[in-house]
Design a protein around this motif. Structure first.
Motif, PDB file in Angstrom:
ATOM      1  N   GLY A 148       0.799  -1.030  -0.030  1.00  0.00           N
ATOM      2  CA  GLY A 148      -0.010  -0.065  -0.072  1.00  0.00           C
ATOM      3  C   GLY A 148       0.702   1.075   0.000  1.00  0.00           C
ATOM      4  O   GLY A 148       0.365   2.346  -0.617  1.00  0.00           O
TER       5      GLY A 148
ATOM      6  N   ASP B 150       0.829   4.559  -3.355  1.00  0.00           N
ATOM      7  CA  ASP B 150       0.109   5.671  -3.013  1.00  0.00           C
ATOM      8  C   ASP B 150      -0.821   5.327  -1.877  1.00  0.00           C
ATOM      9  O   ASP B 150      -1.888   6.151  -1.985  1.00  0.00           O
ATOM     10  CB  ASP B 150      -0.199   6.298  -4.064  1.00  0.00           C
ATOM     11  CG  ASP B 150       0.814   6.937  -5.105  1.00  0.00           C
ATOM     12  OD1 ASP B 150       1.866   7.342  -4.424  1.00  0.00           O
ATOM     13  OD2 ASP B 150       0.516   7.193  -6.164  1.00  0.00           O
ATOM     14  N   GLY B 151      -0.853   4.210  -0.983  1.00  0.00           N
ATOM     15  CA  GLY B 151      -1.892   4.136  -0.131  1.00  0.00           C
ATOM     16  C   GLY B 151      -1.367   4.595   1.153  1.00  0.00           C
ATOM     17  O   GLY B 151      -0.867   5.770   1.325  1.00  0.00           O
ATOM     18  N   ARG B 152      -1.668   3.707   2.209  1.00  0.00           N
ATOM     19  CA  ARG B 152      -1.370   4.302   3.571  1.00  0.00           C
ATOM     20  C   ARG B 152       0.238   4.264   3.845  1.00  0.00           C
ATOM     21  O   ARG B 152       1.085   3.824   3.327  1.00  0.00           O
ATOM     22  CB  ARG B 152      -1.667   3.244   4.557  1.00  0.00           C
ATOM     23  CG  ARG B 152      -1.906   3.787   5.881  1.00  0.00           C
ATOM     24  CD  ARG B 152      -2.522   2.856   6.755  1.00  0.00           C
ATOM     25  NE  ARG B 152      -3.513   3.483   7.616  1.00  0.00           N
ATOM     26  CZ  ARG B 152      -4.608   2.943   8.161  1.00  0.00           C
ATOM     27  NH1 ARG B 152      -4.876   1.719   8.145  1.00  0.00           N
ATOM     28  NH2 ARG B 152      -5.284   3.679   9.078  1.00  0.00           N
TER      29      ARG B 152
END
Length: 174
Positions: free
Chosen positions: A138, A142-144
């Motif tokens: 993630g 570009d996640g968490r």
């Protein structure tokens, strides 16, 4: 051209020193008891000048993680990370090359993990590579950007002093 002088924070420079000291003490005891042989990988230093007794240099970006060794007939490889955060562990504390090294060794059968210290909470957790890999996918997508503290509480083993070991982390390395 302007001469810019960089300064650094001693607290930032010594970040992780307490955790590493606890791990080093524990590793020495593991070795003395014949349980495991785990060694700290020294940070490489680039010497820029040697003038008699004075040596000038800087620490290079390491290509390795902090520790490697053998336990129960298998290789273990891990890094010790410390954060002053109380609600999350920022994934930016891990460099891409450290993640890739842990991943490579994990895929070849080594036990790979992080020891993560939440210094303000006085808590240390063993984050197995599989959990780190889930969070990392993630992170790079570009996640968490961090792992919530609650995830450590719910999904990781809290490492404490036990059976004469200052930080008995091998008890959770399966």
């Amino acid at each position: 051209m302007r001469n810019i002088r960089k300064t650094y924070s001693r607290s930032h420079a010594n970040r992780g020193a307490v955790l590493e000291r606890l791990v080093d003490i524990t590793n020495k005891r593991y070795c003395n008891k014949g349980v495991a042989d785990i060694r700290k990988i020294p940070t490489p230093v680039q010497i820029t000048k040697h003038n008699g007794r004075t040596v000038t240099g800087y620490t290079q970006k390491g290509e390795w993680v902090d520790y490697v060794g053998v336990y129960d007939g298998r290789t273990i490889v891990f890094d010790a990370k410390e954060t002053r955060e109380t609600t999350r562990f920022p994934l930016s504390n891990i460099s891409a090359h450290q993640f890739e090294l842990l991943k490579s060794w994990h895929e070849k059968g080594a036990r790979s993990f992080l020891l993560v210290s939440f210094s303000k909470l006085d808590e240390i957790y063993l984050l197995k590579f599989e959990r780190l890999q889930e969070a990392w996918s993630g992170y790079v997508g570009d996640g968490r950007k961090s792992i919530p503290y609650e995830d450590f509480v719910l999904n990781c083993d809290q490492v404490k002093s036990d059976k004469g070991y200052v930080l008995h982390y091998l008890k959770y390395v399966g």
